[in-house]
Design a protein around this motif. Structure first.
Motif, PDB file in Angstrom:
ATOM      1  N   GLN A   1      25.814  31.896  32.937  1.00 40.98           N
ATOM      2  CA  GLN A   1      26.273  33.286  32.755  1.00 40.98           C
ATOM      3  C   GLN A   1      27.407  33.612  33.725  1.00 40.98           C
ATOM      4  N   ASP A   2      27.293  33.063  34.924  1.00 39.52           N
ATOM      5  CA  ASP A   2      28.340  33.222  35.932  1.00 39.52           C
ATOM      6  C   ASP A   2      29.650  32.625  35.386  1.00 39.52           C
ATOM      7  N   LEU A   3      29.534  31.456  34.770  1.00 39.90           N
ATOM      8  CA  LEU A   3      30.715  30.795  34.200  1.00 39.90           C
ATOM      9  C   LEU A   3      31.425  31.671  33.176  1.00 39.90           C
ATOM     10  N   ALA A   4      30.645  32.419  32.405  1.00 40.43           N
ATOM     11  CA  ALA A   4      31.257  33.294  31.397  1.00 40.43           C
ATOM     12  C   ALA A   4      32.207  34.293  32.068  1.00 40.43           C
ATOM     13  N   VAL A   5      31.802  34.785  33.251  1.00 40.43           N
ATOM     14  CA  VAL A   5      32.659  35.721  33.995  1.00 40.43           C
ATOM     15  C   VAL A   5      33.952  35.018  34.428  1.00 40.43           C
ATOM     16  N   HIS A   6      33.813  33.784  34.899  1.00 36.86           N
ATOM     17  CA  HIS A   6      35.001  33.058  35.378  1.00 36.86           C
ATOM     18  C   HIS A   6      35.919  32.679  34.218  1.00 36.86           C
ATOM     19  N   ILE A   7      35.329  32.361  33.084  1.00 37.54           N
ATOM     20  CA  ILE A   7      36.154  32.055  31.894  1.00 37.54           C
ATOM     21  C   ILE A   7      36.908  33.320  31.480  1.00 37.54           C
ATOM     22  N   TYR A   8      36.186  34.444  31.451  1.00 41.92           N
ATOM     23  CA  TYR A   8      36.807  35.729  31.071  1.00 41.92           C
ATOM     24  C   TYR A   8      37.952  36.057  32.027  1.00 41.92           C
ATOM     25  N   ARG A   9      37.665  35.957  33.340  1.00 42.52           N
ATOM     26  CA  ARG A   9      38.691  36.307  34.333  1.00 42.52           C
ATOM     27  C   ARG A   9      39.918  35.401  34.172  1.00 42.52           C
ATOM     28  N   THR A  10      39.664  34.116  34.021  1.00 41.44           N
ATOM     29  CA  THR A  10      40.770  33.155  33.947  1.00 41.44           C
ATOM     30  C   THR A  10      41.613  33.408  32.700  1.00 41.44           C
ATOM     31  N   GLU A  11      40.949  33.666  31.595  1.00 41.50           N
ATOM     32  CA  GLU A  11      41.674  33.916  30.347  1.00 41.50           C
ATOM     33  C   GLU A  11      42.544  35.176  30.477  1.00 41.50           C
ATOM     34  N   GLN A  12      41.979  36.227  31.070  1.00 39.32           N
ATOM     35  CA  GLN A  12      42.722  37.479  31.263  1.00 39.32           C
ATOM     36  C   GLN A  12      43.918  37.272  32.197  1.00 39.32           C
ATOM     37  N   LEU A  13      43.699  36.512  33.277  1.00 41.84           N
ATOM     38  CA  LEU A  13      44.802  36.250  34.216  1.00 41.84           C
ATOM     39  C   LEU A  13      45.906  35.452  33.515  1.00 41.84           C
ATOM     40  N   ARG A  14      45.511  34.453  32.740  1.00 41.50           N
ATOM     41  CA  ARG A  14      46.516  33.644  32.026  1.00 41.50           C
ATOM     42  C   ARG A  14      47.242  34.482  30.981  1.00 41.50           C
ATOM     43  N   GLY A  15      46.577  35.512  30.492  1.00 44.63           N
ATOM     44  CA  GLY A  15      47.218  36.397  29.513  1.00 44.63           C
ATOM     45  C   GLY A  15      48.125  37.432  30.167  1.00 44.63           C
ATOM     46  N   GLY A  16      48.236  37.392  31.491  1.00 46.12           N
ATOM     47  CA  GLY A  16      49.185  38.261  32.178  1.00 46.12           C
ATOM     48  C   GLY A  16      48.560  39.441  32.913  1.00 46.12           C
ATOM     49  N   LYS A  17      47.240  39.582  32.848  1.00 44.44           N
ATOM     50  CA  LYS A  17      46.590  40.678  33.590  1.00 44.44           C
ATOM     51  C   LYS A  17      46.578  40.324  35.089  1.00 44.44           C
ATOM     52  N   SER A  18      46.555  41.350  35.922  1.00 49.00           N
ATOM     53  CA  SER A  18      46.456  41.105  37.365  1.00 49.00           C
ATOM     54  C   SER A  18      44.976  40.994  37.750  1.00 49.00           C
ATOM     55  N   LEU A  19      44.719  40.453  38.937  1.00 42.14           N
ATOM     56  CA  LEU A  19      43.326  40.364  39.403  1.00 42.14           C
ATOM     57  C   LEU A  19      42.716  41.766  39.509  1.00 42.14           C
ATOM     58  N   SER A  20      43.517  42.748  39.920  1.00 42.25           N
ATOM     59  CA  SER A  20      43.010  44.138  40.003  1.00 42.25           C
ATOM     60  C   SER A  20      42.574  44.634  38.633  1.00 42.25           C
ATOM     61  N   GLU A  21      43.389  44.353  37.618  1.00 40.42           N
ATOM     62  CA  GLU A  21      43.051  44.828  36.264  1.00 40.42           C
ATOM     63  C   GLU A  21      41.781  44.145  35.753  1.00 40.42           C
ATOM     64  N   VAL A  22      41.677  42.852  35.998  1.00 35.64           N
ATOM     65  CA  VAL A  22      40.489  42.132  35.518  1.00 35.64           C
ATOM     66  C   VAL A  22      39.246  42.608  36.265  1.00 35.64           C
ATOM     67  N   THR A  23      39.382  42.854  37.580  1.00 37.00           N
ATOM     68  CA  THR A  23      38.245  43.330  38.376  1.00 37.00           C
ATOM     69  C   THR A  23      37.795  44.697  37.883  1.00 37.00           C
ATOM     70  N   GLU A  24      38.770  45.546  37.522  1.00 35.88           N
ATOM     71  CA  GLU A  24      38.441  46.878  37.006  1.00 35.88           C
ATOM     72  C   GLU A  24      37.654  46.760  35.694  1.00 35.88           C
ATOM     73  N   SER A  25      38.075  45.852  34.800  1.00 31.00           N
ATOM     74  CA  SER A  25      37.314  45.763  33.547  1.00 31.00           C
ATOM     75  C   SER A  25      35.946  45.134  33.791  1.00 31.00           C
ATOM     76  N   LEU A  26      35.843  44.188  34.731  1.00 27.84           N
ATOM     77  CA  LEU A  26      34.527  43.596  35.023  1.00 27.84           C
ATOM     78  C   LEU A  26      33.578  44.638  35.610  1.00 27.84           C
ATOM     79  N   ARG A  27      34.078  45.454  36.533  1.00 31.35           N
ATOM     80  CA  ARG A  27      33.153  46.420  37.164  1.00 31.35           C
ATOM     81  C   ARG A  27      32.681  47.452  36.133  1.00 31.35           C
ATOM     82  N   ASN A  28      33.509  47.749  35.144  1.00 30.57           N
ATOM     83  CA  ASN A  28      33.061  48.630  34.056  1.00 30.57           C
ATOM     84  C   ASN A  28      31.980  47.951  33.225  1.00 30.57           C
ATOM     85  N   LYS A  29      32.177  46.672  32.920  1.00 30.46           N
ATOM     86  CA  LYS A  29      31.176  45.934  32.136  1.00 30.46           C
ATOM     87  C   LYS A  29      29.870  45.825  32.923  1.00 30.46           C
ATOM     88  N   TRP A  30      29.983  45.741  34.260  1.00 34.79           N
ATOM     89  CA  TRP A  30      28.779  45.637  35.096  1.00 34.79           C
ATOM     90  C   TRP A  30      28.168  47.016  35.403  1.00 34.79           C
TER      91      TRP A  30
END
Ligand code: GDP
Length: 308
Positions: free
Chosen positions: A93-122
């Motif tokens: 399950q942890d890996l799913a978070v890292h896959i999501y983050r990595t995919e978003q970063l590769r798609g051009g999102k910043s770490l701040s943007e990805v962290t914001e969407s993760l904290r909403n999901k959490w």
């Protein structure tokens, strides 16, 4: 009261869980360390942001202090069978978070943007900001040479002697969006009970953050991760020694020289009170080991009650 908390991983997360029961989480902005971030199996992992997010979202594996509760490790087993290095245990399950983050970063999102969407999901109600969107990598100098932070911390289990600690890339990094503004607008800043060198050190090494702590009218309160002559857990003592800081609340205060107003220490360290006062730091003495949820809440209360 608007609060900003500077945070590492495990020590910070427990404290922040207590703090979120004492204040309205909507008033809290957490600035998280990303110096421990690591790329493994092609994935971008932010261990401290995840530990804080999992803890505040109620997902953390409390026995281990990291990862997702009830997680399985099938992918890790399969990766080992393929001959991959698996020293860093990543659950499925942890890996799913890292896959999501990595995919978003590769798609051009910043770490701040990805962290914001993760904290909403959490469903984390407070803001969670990476210290920087730029890569800062903490490295540890040992008698055998320099190690990446996770090589020292996880693979070598903190066994090698620590000769120095460096924050690669810090001088070229910029504070994450919102970090400086939050510090300047805060009524109080709390430095969590985190490793002063490997968790808070990278945050302070980002140009502009230390200056904002100097400039803010907010009182700055830290909780000592050193109790009774040593770290409650982990290698904070070894790292403080390597950086020339005494392994005591006084050494913690020295690591935060220039902006620290108050230091929360344990009854075991009451002897440090006078020397702290002499350095312009107000001591708050309490029971500082967070063995239970109640102790987390009590420590959070002690850290903020004189800041209003
Ligand atoms: P890391 O990224 O997992 O190392 O997380 P942190 O830097 O946030 O937390 C580790 C630090 O927290 C260590 O230096 C510990 O000494 C400190 N710590 C852990 N538990 C406690 C506790 O119950 N009380 C206090 N005062 N410090 C603690």
């Amino acid at each position: 009261m608007k609060l900003v908390a500077l945070a590492g991983g495990t020590g910070a997360a427990k404290f922040l869980r207590g703090l979120c029961r004492v204040i309205d989480p909507a008033d809290l902005t957490i600035v998280g360390n990303t110096g421990d971030d690591v790329e493994l199996w092609g994935l971008y992992i932010s261990p401290d942001l995840d530990t804080v997010g999992y803890t505040l979202g109620g997902l953390i594996d409390e026995t281990k202090g990291w990862g997702v509760k009830g997680d399985t490790f099938q992918c890790r087993t399969a990766m080992a069978a393929l001959g991959n290095d698996t020293y860093f245990a990543l659950g499925d399950q942890d890996l799913a978070v890292h896959i999501y983050r990595t995919e978003q970063l590769r798609g051009g999102k910043s770490l701040s943007e990805v962290t914001e969407s993760l904290r909403n999901k959490w469903s984390v109600a407070c803001r969670l900001l990476p210290m920087s969107d730029d890569r800062v990598a903490t490295r540890i100098k040992t008698p055998g040479g320099w190690l990446a932070f996770q090589e020292y911390f996880v693979r070598e289990r903190c066994k090698p002697e620590v000769l120095d600690v460096a924050y690669d890339g810090a001088e070229r990094s910029h504070p994450g969006p919102g970090v400086i503004e939050a510090i300047l607008a805060a009524d109080a800043v709390i430095i969590c009970p985190s490793n002063p060198v490997s968790s808070i050190g990278p945050i302070l090494a980002v140009p502009g953050i230390r200056e904002a702590l100097d400039e803010t009218r907010a009182k700055v309160s830290a909780i000592s991760p050193i109790v009774g002559g040593g770290a409650v857990s982990g290698p904070a003592g070894d790292m403080m020694r390597a950086k020339g800081f005494e392994i005591s609340p006084l050494g913690v205060a020295a690591a935060y020289t220039g902006f620290l107003d108050q230091l929360v220490i344990d009854y075991a360290d009451e002897i440090s009170c006078e020397a702290l006062r002499a350095r312009g730091v107000a001591p708050v003495v309490t029971e500082s080991i967070m063995g239970t949820r109640e102790r987390e809440v009590a420590l959070a209360r002690a850290a903020i009650e004189r800041l209003g």
